[in-house]
Design an enzyme around this catalytic site. Sequence first.
Site, PDB file in Angstrom:
ATOM      1  N   ARG A 159      67.766 -18.075   3.888  1.00  0.00           N
ATOM      2  CA  ARG A 159      67.532 -19.359   4.546  1.00  0.00           C
ATOM      3  C   ARG A 159      66.655 -20.250   3.681  1.00  0.00           C
ATOM      4  O   ARG A 159      65.675 -19.794   3.104  1.00  0.00           O
ATOM      5  CB  ARG A 159      66.846 -19.137   5.904  1.00  0.00           C
ATOM      6  CG  ARG A 159      67.690 -18.272   6.818  1.00  0.00           C
ATOM      7  CD  ARG A 159      67.078 -18.116   8.188  1.00  0.00           C
ATOM      8  NE  ARG A 159      67.944 -17.250   9.000  1.00  0.00           N
ATOM      9  CZ  ARG A 159      67.683 -16.895  10.250  1.00  0.00           C
ATOM     10  NH1 ARG A 159      66.583 -17.338  10.841  1.00  0.00           N
ATOM     11  NH2 ARG A 159      68.520 -16.115  10.906  1.00  0.00           N
ATOM     12  N   ARG A 166      57.909 -15.606   6.882  1.00  0.00           N
ATOM     13  CA  ARG A 166      58.983 -16.583   6.679  1.00  0.00           C
ATOM     14  C   ARG A 166      59.403 -16.598   5.219  1.00  0.00           C
ATOM     15  O   ARG A 166      58.748 -17.193   4.383  1.00  0.00           O
ATOM     16  CB  ARG A 166      58.489 -17.977   7.122  1.00  0.00           C
ATOM     17  CG  ARG A 166      59.578 -19.022   7.296  1.00  0.00           C
ATOM     18  CD  ARG A 166      59.011 -20.307   7.867  1.00  0.00           C
ATOM     19  NE  ARG A 166      58.451 -20.109   9.195  1.00  0.00           N
ATOM     20  CZ  ARG A 166      59.168 -20.144  10.322  1.00  0.00           C
ATOM     21  NH1 ARG A 166      60.455 -20.387  10.270  1.00  0.00           N
ATOM     22  NH2 ARG A 166      58.592 -19.937  11.490  1.00  0.00           N
ATOM     23  N   GLU A 218      57.634 -13.979  17.040  1.00  0.00           N
ATOM     24  CA  GLU A 218      59.050 -13.661  17.211  1.00  0.00           C
ATOM     25  C   GLU A 218      59.512 -12.582  16.232  1.00  0.00           C
ATOM     26  O   GLU A 218      59.269 -12.652  15.042  1.00  0.00           O
ATOM     27  CB  GLU A 218      59.879 -14.933  16.987  1.00  0.00           C
ATOM     28  CG  GLU A 218      61.365 -14.678  17.108  1.00  0.00           C
ATOM     29  CD  GLU A 218      62.199 -15.909  16.689  1.00  0.00           C
ATOM     30  OE1 GLU A 218      61.683 -17.036  16.778  1.00  0.00           O
ATOM     31  OE2 GLU A 218      63.351 -15.705  16.284  1.00  0.00           O
ATOM     32  N   SER A 226      65.673 -12.538  18.433  1.00  0.00           N
ATOM     33  CA  SER A 226      66.112 -13.638  19.268  1.00  0.00           C
ATOM     34  C   SER A 226      67.489 -13.242  19.790  1.00  0.00           C
ATOM     35  O   SER A 226      68.408 -13.033  19.012  1.00  0.00           O
ATOM     36  CB  SER A 226      66.197 -14.899  18.413  1.00  0.00           C
ATOM     37  OG  SER A 226      66.268 -16.050  19.216  1.00  0.00           O
ATOM     38  N   ARG A 261      59.715  -8.400   9.502  1.00  0.00           N
ATOM     39  CA  ARG A 261      58.675  -8.617  10.518  1.00  0.00           C
ATOM     40  C   ARG A 261      58.296  -7.315  11.221  1.00  0.00           C
ATOM     41  O   ARG A 261      57.146  -7.153  11.650  1.00  0.00           O
ATOM     42  CB  ARG A 261      59.144  -9.669  11.530  1.00  0.00           C
ATOM     43  CG  ARG A 261      59.200 -11.062  10.902  1.00  0.00           C
ATOM     44  CD  ARG A 261      59.486 -12.151  11.898  1.00  0.00           C
ATOM     45  NE  ARG A 261      59.582 -13.448  11.209  1.00  0.00           N
ATOM     46  CZ  ARG A 261      59.783 -14.612  11.826  1.00  0.00           C
ATOM     47  NH1 ARG A 261      59.900 -14.647  13.149  1.00  0.00           N
ATOM     48  NH2 ARG A 261      59.850 -15.730  11.139  1.00  0.00           N
TER      49      ARG A 261
END
Length: 423
Positions: free
Chosen positions: A262, A277, A349, A352, A391
């Site tokens: 990403r 991130r 998070e 999801s 994560r």
Amino acid sequence: MLDSKAIRQDLKQTAERLALRGYALDVAELEALEEKRKALQTETQALQNERNVRSKEIGQAKAAGQSVEPLLEEVNTLGERLKAAEAELNTLLAELNDRLLAIPNLPDSAVPAGQDEDDNEEIRRVGEPTKFSFTPLDHVDLGGKLGWMDFEVAAKLAGSRFVVLKGPLARLHRALIQFMLNVHTQEHGYEEVYVPYLVNRDSLFGTGQLPKFEEDQFATRDADPFYLIPTAEVPVTNLVRDEIVSHERLPLKYTAHTPCFRREAGSYGKDTRGLIRQHQFEKVELVQIVPPEDSDAAHEALTQHAEAILQRLKLPYRVVSLCGGDLGFSATKTYDLEVWLPGQNAYREISSCSHFGDFQARRMKARYRHPDTQKPELLHTINGSGLAVGRTLVAIMENYQCEDGRIKVPEALLPILNQEYLG
RNA sequence: GGAGAGGUGGCUGAGUGGUCGAAAGCGGCGGUCUUGAAAACCGUUGAGGGGAAACCCUCCCAGGGUUCGAAUCCCUGCCUCUCCGCCA
């Protein structure tokens, strides 16, 4: 993509529901376009019909040995008029389609109202934030101290938002993937799939990343570019693109481990520290493709499958239901799983889990044959991370750290790692 | 990289430029027969869109072109298969 017929029939209600997620639908514009479309389409189809009828007459006259000259003369200008009408109609249809593609999914009736993540609704909390008899470090300090996590060298190799993991941490990272896949395939009934990490435009289009989120994607420079997948959702869900799946094969439950790429455009200054991130990260994804009547239950089940990983690893977490304003473009309902990170003293998070209804299926033309009517109907798609591996690694480091800097290995991973402590 | 073949409905597979949205088979659905089932036989069965309906339009890999008319002819692209070369 929403059902254009349904929008047309109930434009006002559609606009109201979209307002719940902060999307302003231009009702007047759509109505105007729609009116124009109808007129143009009727006209074009009348011309097409005339062409078909005339051509057939010519064919029949020829077969009967009659002269076709007078007939040909009658048809003289038809071609040009038709061509012009078709061109105009196609332009309008393309425009209408562009508008339609830009409209996000309708939020489910259970979605809480709200603007942003502060308005998300906590559904449940599992476990208590980990307590320490010392001041816990965050994963960056821990990893740096142990020499197993190197952002500087990664920056040299690639740039910011990359990492190099070494030794026991690289091993833990790999073990987590193995663990997650084992649980989902052996206990939750998912079929493991290995898929391309580079996909074509159609695939990203099918799941809704394109055309709206082009700037978030990495792509190759070919004339017909390949896109690096931002999530396994893309290749895995697109397995059923342009398919009519037989009813007996449903539900389809797939799990895949893939890297995800990403650009993180627009997140400058956000989570710049650490592993949270990154431009590249690993994820184990869960995807379910089911008949509409089963999708709500499947969404709940899939969420629990993701939660099971956190529970096995004894990581404290909570489940939140995203409010309208925080909902992703294609989702009708989303549960985020947030894991406790002592280094940030916050829930963050880690998964999801989204329900897309028929939104993706309509874009993908993913259908199944209804057992009663034998007619093709749109499927429903659901997916969620189970879990984001990087994560999870962070969560284990921070929650399982010892005062001496070592990291205790979660019991569930012992069969894979064969050692009680890292360090 | 070189040489060749091909992409047609849920599947297999025909298709001389003119009632072809498309033969045939398989599969599906309905029926006859049967206590029930199988077999056999009969019928039916592509998708999307417009319209209250009658009915009409579009779609034979994708995009262009030729033609009154294209699944069929021409160009471009994508994909698949076979053989040779190279290669993890």
